[in-house]
Design an enzyme around this catalytic site. Structure first.
Site, PDB file in Angstrom:
ATOM      1  N   ASN A 113      13.666  -1.606 -11.505  1.00 26.13           N
ATOM      2  CA  ASN A 113      13.787  -1.038 -12.858  1.00 26.13           C
ATOM      3  C   ASN A 113      15.236  -0.968 -13.324  1.00 26.13           C
ATOM      4  O   ASN A 113      15.567  -0.154 -14.192  1.00 26.13           O
ATOM      5  CB  ASN A 113      13.136   0.353 -12.940  1.00 26.13           C
ATOM      6  CG  ASN A 113      11.777   0.399 -12.283  1.00 26.13           C
ATOM      7  OD1 ASN A 113      10.999  -0.528 -12.420  1.00 26.13           O
ATOM      8  ND2 ASN A 113      11.499   1.460 -11.548  1.00 26.13           N
ATOM      9  N   HIS A 114      16.100  -1.790 -12.765  1.00 26.84           N
ATOM     10  CA  HIS A 114      17.503  -1.871 -13.179  1.00 26.84           C
ATOM     11  C   HIS A 114      17.634  -3.115 -14.065  1.00 26.84           C
ATOM     12  O   HIS A 114      18.119  -4.154 -13.630  1.00 26.84           O
ATOM     13  CB  HIS A 114      18.434  -1.963 -11.977  1.00 26.84           C
ATOM     14  CG  HIS A 114      18.228  -0.885 -10.970  1.00 26.84           C
ATOM     15  ND1 HIS A 114      18.579  -1.015  -9.641  1.00 26.84           N
ATOM     16  CD2 HIS A 114      17.706   0.373 -11.090  1.00 26.84           C
ATOM     17  CE1 HIS A 114      18.282   0.100  -8.989  1.00 26.84           C
ATOM     18  NE2 HIS A 114      17.762   0.951  -9.843  1.00 26.84           N
ATOM     19  N   ILE A 115      17.200  -3.016 -15.298  1.00 28.30           N
ATOM     20  CA  ILE A 115      16.967  -4.187 -16.144  1.00 28.30           C
ATOM     21  C   ILE A 115      18.268  -4.619 -16.815  1.00 28.30           C
ATOM     22  O   ILE A 115      18.836  -3.898 -17.627  1.00 28.30           O
ATOM     23  CB  ILE A 115      15.895  -3.874 -17.209  1.00 28.30           C
ATOM     24  CG1 ILE A 115      14.620  -3.351 -16.526  1.00 28.30           C
ATOM     25  CG2 ILE A 115      15.588  -5.116 -18.023  1.00 28.30           C
ATOM     26  CD1 ILE A 115      13.638  -2.724 -17.486  1.00 28.30           C
TER      27      ILE A 115
END
Length: 544
Positions: free
Chosen positions: A477-479
């Site tokens: 979720n580190h976009i």
């Protein structure tokens, strides 16, 4: 369909951490600001209740989305069950099943609050190592904005402790790190003889009362919700901006962007849940959604002058999607470790964040997951068929001795890793949902061979049994990427100030502009870039 009109100096689409910090900065400068968010407003007490009464299997599976009910006009990812909002394909499709939520405050409602700075080398991957891309700015140029973001968010860090490698700092962290709980202390002791340096993670949560928020008391509930509000999230900046006069409109789904003969932006249009439309005019426009929703909106808003999408003359909108593909391991240690004291992410191994070998394979971060093991231990214990006192003892043993560790890998910008609009999946307003093709590439796969060896080495040191390791890459979720920055308008979407090359009055305050993923959580870098964009907007408007 009604068509009302609103107006402000600046309109911002997205009320998460980037939009919140930017709105606060601009309202402090005396500018009028309207903030639009596709999702609803959340109530902390209600989210806590939703989490409390969620099924045990969801908790054991680290389900952080279900407490935030998705709405049909602004669906977000939900995997229990999968609502098919984000469709992923490619060799590593599972590695891009990102967990995001839509709503005022954004996904930082349920983040771990890890607030790392990137290293100077992370900004110069092509120049130093001959791989990937360089950012359009240097570490020295972003450093003051890193500190401004740390002060605004309330970031605690290991003041007085030498960590290598470490990003240079002109000033100390606003607060000093909390002490480790037993799990992080024991993990640090066990891995040290193996040559691993386990160091404190800078975090956007309070180690002392700060900015009206209480000190963290170790609820260990950071994901999906900090019950007492000691952890920073975007809602705090939004509420401060509102107090200074910003107008925040939830359930406002931007779907159309107007441009004039010079290709300047003239208006955003948004739908409410009943598909009534409102037009918003401004002097400067900002899209501050995450790295999935920002390119999605730019593609949806294509018009006659920009047939391939807004800000997309380079054909780079939606390309270069990045994250930190992970490998996870769980096991039962031969001794009690007692994860769960303190926040969910207190420490990580930093030895492998940088080196000349980055020209050949990715850098990595190895982490200890300090999330309490009780939910997972309970489900595992029940599966043994034990009852009564034997079941109680089994739950206690697994809660005490359960360990989760992981490795996160940096990825390189690759234009083939691409977000496009679905041709057949639409939300209740008729807007297409996102599709993403994803391949971590050989750069990551070469590193992953050694990553698995690191995890096995650590497990062996703990006398591990019941070892389980993911056989595929997992998302974090580190976009990053999707609207990548660069100096050349032919192969990038924005400049170093997050101003789009195609539209001089449109800024993208998002992790989507980041040109490299590094090895650590991207949130603080997104925040710093957003505050830098705010300065450019203030200078634009003060100049006339």
């Amino acid at each position: 369909m009604s068509q009302d009109t609103l107006s402000a100096d600046v309109v911002i689409a997205g009320a998460g951490i980037c939009g919140g910090l930017l709105a606060l900065d601009l309202t402090r400068a005396g500018l009028s600001v309207i903030v639009l968010d596709a999702g609803p407003r959340y109530d902390r007490d209600q989210i806590v209740q939703n989490w409390r009464y969620m099924p045990p299997a969801n908790k054991a599976g680290f389900d952080y989305a279900t407490p935030y009910p998705t709405v049909p006009w602004a669906p977000h990812t939900n995997f229990f069950p999968d609502n098919n909002y984000l469709k992923t394909t490619g060799p590593d499709a599972t590695a891009y099943k990102q967990g995001i939520i839509k709503g005022v405050g954004g996904t930082t409602w349920h983040w771990a609050a890890s607030s790392w700075r990137y290293l100077p080398s992370d900004f110069e991957m092509q120049s130093r190592y001959g791989v990937g891309r360089d950012f359009a700015l240097s570490y020295d140029e972003i450093e003051p904005y890193y500190y401004k973001a740390e002060v605004e968010m309330g970031v605690m860090g290991p003041n007085g402790q030498e960590i290598t490698p470490s990003a240079p700092r002109a000033q100390p962290w606003p607060m000093t790190s909390m002490p480790y709980g037993y799990g992080d202390r024991r993990f640090t002791e066990v891995v040290a003889p193996l040559g691993y340096d386990n160091t404190p993670v800078p975090q956007g949560r309070n180690s002392e009362p700060y900015d009206g928020r209480p000190q963290c008391c170790g609820n260990n509930n950071c994901m999906p919700i900090c019950p007492i509000g000691a952890m920073y999230n975007g809602i705090y900046s939004i509420e401060k901006a509102e107090a200074l006069g910003a107008k925040v409109i939830p359930n406002a789904v931007v779907y159309r962007i107007d441009t004039d003969a010079k290709n300047d932006i003239t208006a955003f249009h948004f739908y409410d849940p009943d598909k009534n439309s409102t037009k918003v005019t401004a002097k400067r426009f900002v899209i501050a959604a995450n790295g999935i929703e920002t390119p999605k909106l730019l593609l949806i808003a294509a018009n006659d002058k920009n047939p391939n999408g807004i800000a997309n003359s380079s054909d780079q909108v939606g390309r270069n999607m990045m994250d930190h593909p992970g490998i996870s391991m769980s096991f039962v240690a031969a001794e009690p470790v007692w994860a769960g004291q303190g926040s969910v992410q207190m420490s990580s191994i930093t030895n492998f964040r940088d080196g000349d070998w980055r020209g050949e394979h990715s850098a990595i971060q190895i982490g200890y997951n300090n999330t309490a093991q009780t939910s997972k231990a309970g489900m595992k214990a029940l599966a043994t068929g034990k009852v009564g006192r034997a079941l109680d003892e089994e739950i206690r043993r697994r809660s005490a001795c359960g360990v989760d560790i992981y490795v996160n890998h940096e990825t390189l910008a690759d234009p083939d890793n691409r977000l496009t609009l679905s041709k057949d999946r639409k939300d209740s307003l008729g807007l297409p949902m996102p599709d993403v093709y994803y391949d971590v590439g050989e750069y990551v796969r070469r590193a992953a061979v050694t990553s698995r060896e690191h995890l096995h080495t650590i497990a062996e040191a703990f006398g591990a049994t019941e070892i389980e390791m993911s056989d595929h890459f997992t998302p974090n979720n580190h976009i990053c990427g999707g609207t990548i920055m660069g100096h050349d308008p032919r192969d990038s979407v924005t400049d170093s100030w997050c101003r789009t090359h195609d539209h001089q009055n449109l800024f993208l305050a998002t992790g989507g502009t980041m040109a490299a993923a590094g090895t650590v959580n991207a949130t603080l870098t997104m925040a710093a870039l957003s505050l830098r964009a705010a300065q450019a907007i203030r200078e634009d408007l003060s100049a006339g």
